[in-house]
Design an enzyme around this catalytic site. Structure first.
Site, PDB file in Angstrom:
ATOM      1  N   GLY A  46       0.772  -1.244   0.000  1.00  0.00           N
ATOM      2  CA  GLY A  46       0.000   0.000   0.000  1.00  0.00           C
ATOM      3  C   GLY A  46       0.802   1.292   0.000  1.00  0.00           C
ATOM      4  O   GLY A  46       0.368   2.289  -0.561  1.00  0.00           O
ATOM      5  N   GLU A 100       4.125   4.034   6.062  1.00  0.00           N
ATOM      6  CA  GLU A 100       2.871   3.282   5.888  1.00  0.00           C
ATOM      7  C   GLU A 100       1.893   4.064   5.011  1.00  0.00           C
ATOM      8  O   GLU A 100       1.995   5.289   4.909  1.00  0.00           O
ATOM      9  CB  GLU A 100       2.216   3.061   7.261  1.00  0.00           C
ATOM     10  CG  GLU A 100       2.341   1.666   7.807  1.00  0.00           C
ATOM     11  CD  GLU A 100       1.473   0.638   7.093  1.00  0.00           C
ATOM     12  OE1 GLU A 100       1.259   0.747   5.868  1.00  0.00           O
ATOM     13  OE2 GLU A 100       1.004  -0.288   7.759  1.00  0.00           O
ATOM     14  N   ASP A 101       0.962   3.378   4.408  1.00  0.00           N
ATOM     15  CA  ASP A 101      -0.098   4.048   3.657  1.00  0.00           C
ATOM     16  C   ASP A 101      -1.142   4.600   4.621  1.00  0.00           C
ATOM     17  O   ASP A 101      -1.554   5.745   4.544  1.00  0.00           O
ATOM     18  CB  ASP A 101      -0.752   3.096   2.642  1.00  0.00           C
ATOM     19  CG  ASP A 101      -1.180   1.764   3.256  1.00  0.00           C
ATOM     20  OD1 ASP A 101      -0.936   1.525   4.462  1.00  0.00           O
ATOM     21  OD2 ASP A 101      -1.747   0.945   2.511  1.00  0.00           O
ATOM     22  N   ASP A 104      -4.841   2.210  10.712  1.00  0.00           N
ATOM     23  CA  ASP A 104      -6.266   1.991  10.970  1.00  0.00           C
ATOM     24  C   ASP A 104      -6.400   1.555  12.434  1.00  0.00           C
ATOM     25  O   ASP A 104      -6.431   2.392  13.328  1.00  0.00           O
ATOM     26  CB  ASP A 104      -6.758   0.940   9.972  1.00  0.00           C
ATOM     27  CG  ASP A 104      -8.241   0.667  10.061  1.00  0.00           C
ATOM     28  OD1 ASP A 104      -8.978   1.520  10.556  1.00  0.00           O
ATOM     29  OD2 ASP A 104      -8.674  -0.419   9.614  1.00  0.00           O
ATOM     30  N   LYS A 132      -6.545   6.946  10.750  1.00  0.00           N
ATOM     31  CA  LYS A 132      -7.950   6.921  11.189  1.00  0.00           C
ATOM     32  C   LYS A 132      -7.968   6.938  12.719  1.00  0.00           C
ATOM     33  O   LYS A 132      -7.994   5.877  13.344  1.00  0.00           O
ATOM     34  CB  LYS A 132      -8.639   5.644  10.690  1.00  0.00           C
ATOM     35  CG  LYS A 132      -8.830   5.534   9.176  1.00  0.00           C
ATOM     36  CD  LYS A 132      -9.518   4.201   8.830  1.00  0.00           C
ATOM     37  CE  LYS A 132      -9.699   3.989   7.360  1.00  0.00           C
ATOM     38  NZ  LYS A 132     -10.131   2.611   7.018  1.00  0.00           N
ATOM     39  N   PHE A 154     -14.013   2.890   4.811  1.00  0.00           N
ATOM     40  CA  PHE A 154     -13.081   2.184   3.920  1.00  0.00           C
ATOM     41  C   PHE A 154     -12.765   3.039   2.695  1.00  0.00           C
ATOM     42  O   PHE A 154     -13.663   3.575   2.056  1.00  0.00           O
ATOM     43  CB  PHE A 154     -13.674   0.840   3.474  1.00  0.00           C
ATOM     44  CG  PHE A 154     -12.699   0.021   2.674  1.00  0.00           C
ATOM     45  CD1 PHE A 154     -11.655  -0.646   3.303  1.00  0.00           C
ATOM     46  CD2 PHE A 154     -12.807  -0.062   1.297  1.00  0.00           C
ATOM     47  CE1 PHE A 154     -10.735  -1.384   2.572  1.00  0.00           C
ATOM     48  CE2 PHE A 154     -11.895  -0.796   0.552  1.00  0.00           C
ATOM     49  CZ  PHE A 154     -10.856  -1.458   1.193  1.00  0.00           C
ATOM     50  N   ASP A 161      -5.871  -0.516  -1.731  1.00  0.00           N
ATOM     51  CA  ASP A 161      -6.574  -1.421  -2.648  1.00  0.00           C
ATOM     52  C   ASP A 161      -7.909  -1.916  -2.126  1.00  0.00           C
ATOM     53  O   ASP A 161      -8.201  -1.862  -0.930  1.00  0.00           O
ATOM     54  CB  ASP A 161      -5.708  -2.645  -2.921  1.00  0.00           C
ATOM     55  CG  ASP A 161      -5.645  -3.564  -1.706  1.00  0.00           C
ATOM     56  OD1 ASP A 161      -5.312  -3.072  -0.607  1.00  0.00           O
ATOM     57  OD2 ASP A 161      -5.962  -4.767  -1.844  1.00  0.00           O
ATOM     58  N   ARG A 167      -5.126   0.520  -6.703  1.00  0.00           N
ATOM     59  CA  ARG A 167      -3.906   1.120  -6.132  1.00  0.00           C
ATOM     60  C   ARG A 167      -3.384   2.247  -7.021  1.00  0.00           C
ATOM     61  O   ARG A 167      -2.667   3.126  -6.564  1.00  0.00           O
ATOM     62  CB  ARG A 167      -2.802   0.058  -5.994  1.00  0.00           C
ATOM     63  CG  ARG A 167      -3.110  -1.032  -4.990  1.00  0.00           C
ATOM     64  CD  ARG A 167      -1.839  -1.816  -4.713  1.00  0.00           C
ATOM     65  NE  ARG A 167      -2.082  -3.064  -3.994  1.00  0.00           N
ATOM     66  CZ  ARG A 167      -2.187  -3.181  -2.678  1.00  0.00           C
ATOM     67  NH1 ARG A 167      -2.123  -2.115  -1.918  1.00  0.00           N
ATOM     68  NH2 ARG A 167      -2.380  -4.359  -2.112  1.00  0.00           N
TER      69      ARG A 167
HETATM   70  P1  IMP Z   1      -4.155  -1.752  10.758  1.00  0.00           P
HETATM   71  O1  IMP Z   1      -3.202  -2.854  11.145  1.00  0.00           O
HETATM   72  O2  IMP Z   1      -5.570  -2.046  11.178  1.00  0.00           O
HETATM   73  O3  IMP Z   1      -3.695  -0.389  11.233  1.00  0.00           O
HETATM   74  O4  IMP Z   1      -4.256  -1.739   9.177  1.00  0.00           O
HETATM   75  C1  IMP Z   1      -3.185  -1.356   8.409  1.00  0.00           C
HETATM   76  C2  IMP Z   1      -3.260  -1.858   6.992  1.00  0.00           C
HETATM   77  O5  IMP Z   1      -4.584  -2.227   6.591  1.00  0.00           O
HETATM   78  C3  IMP Z   1      -2.880  -0.716   6.092  1.00  0.00           C
HETATM   79  O6  IMP Z   1      -1.494  -0.691   5.889  1.00  0.00           O
HETATM   80  C4  IMP Z   1      -3.655  -1.004   4.833  1.00  0.00           C
HETATM   81  O7  IMP Z   1      -2.917  -1.817   3.969  1.00  0.00           O
HETATM   82  C5  IMP Z   1      -4.894  -1.720   5.313  1.00  0.00           C
HETATM   83  N1  IMP Z   1      -6.043  -0.782   5.407  1.00  0.00           N
HETATM   84  C6  IMP Z   1      -6.517  -0.150   6.504  1.00  0.00           C
HETATM   85  N2  IMP Z   1      -7.577   0.639   6.230  1.00  0.00           N
HETATM   86  C7  IMP Z   1      -7.768   0.515   4.891  1.00  0.00           C
HETATM   87  C8  IMP Z   1      -8.723   1.117   3.978  1.00  0.00           C
HETATM   88  O8  IMP Z   1      -9.595   1.932   4.324  1.00  0.00           O
HETATM   89  N3  IMP Z   1      -8.596   0.736   2.669  1.00  0.00           N
HETATM   90  C9  IMP Z   1      -7.648  -0.137   2.222  1.00  0.00           C
HETATM   91  N4  IMP Z   1      -6.749  -0.713   3.042  1.00  0.00           N
HETATM   92  C10 IMP Z   1      -6.804  -0.383   4.361  1.00  0.00           C
END
Ligand code: IMP
Length: 176
Positions: A46, A100-101, A104, A132, A154, A161, A167
């Site tokens: 991402g 990081e992208d 979340d 977020k 989302f 993606d 992407r």
């Molecule tokens: P986390 O571990 O819950 O913080 O999620 C991190 C990863 O989940 C990110 O690096 C993204 O690749 C993916 N992700 C989280 N939210 C989204 C979204 O809204 N759209 C697409 N990918 C997401």
């Protein structure tokens, strides 16, 4: 409006707004790391687009390396983090900045940043294009340098993606 996997997404952050946010982050990192040589660790897939834009604006002597993790299936986090491409550079004594992208829940970064510290990194900070705040479950991974804070919906585009698609979009789109 764009359509993927039978779902509709509306543009929520324009390509221009993204570039302005990247500029702000680069300016802050350039100032904070003056005199140091950070090692950037880009989290694939991402973050590839954000890393590319950010690195072009970094004026410090620096290196970049890549890891790949996966925690999402479709539009939901699985809660488990798989290392598909592991770290290939020795981080001992290095000032590491993870790229990081999006942060979340923070599960992915919580595990990874802890590992980098255990490996002997001198410092570990996080930059994320998006963040977020309402979804964050691990306070220790609130990104020090983030582009934009967004609501917990989302999103796709700018590296992010939906089942590996979208992407390539230059703007960010939110599921309607
Ligand atoms: P986390 O571990 O819950 O913080 O999620 C991190 C990863 O989940 C990110 O690096 C993204 O690749 C993916 N992700 C989280 N939210 C989204 C979204 O809204 N759209 C697409 N990918 C997401």
């Amino acid at each position: 409006m764009v359509k993927y996997e039978g779902m509709e997404f509306a543009e929520s952050i324009s390509a221009n707004e993204i570039q302005e946010a990247v500029n702000r982050v680069a300016t802050a990192i350039n100032a904070d790391y003056a005199g140091r040589e950070p090692l950037f660790v880009c989290v694939l897939n991402g973050a590839f687009m954000y890393a590319s834009d950010l690195m072009k604006r970094i004026t410090l002597p620096c290196e970049i390396t890549f890891v790949r993790m996966k925690s999402y299936e479709g539009t939901e986090t699985t809660g488990k983090v798989n290392m598909l491409i592991p770290l290939q550079v020795d981080v001992k004594g290095r000032d590491v900045i993870v790229i990081e992208d999006i942060v979340d829940t923070g599960i992915t970064m919580h595990a990874f940043m802890e590992e980098l510290r255990k490996m002997g990194a001198k410092s570990v900070e996080l930059t994320s294009m998006l963040y977020k705040p309402e979804s964050l479950r691990y306070e220790d991974v609130k990104p020090k340098y983030y582009g934009l804070a967004i609501p917990p919906a989302f999103i796709i585009g700018y590296g992010l993606d939906i089942n590996e698609k979208a992407r390539n979009l230059a703007s960010i789109y939110t599921k309607v």
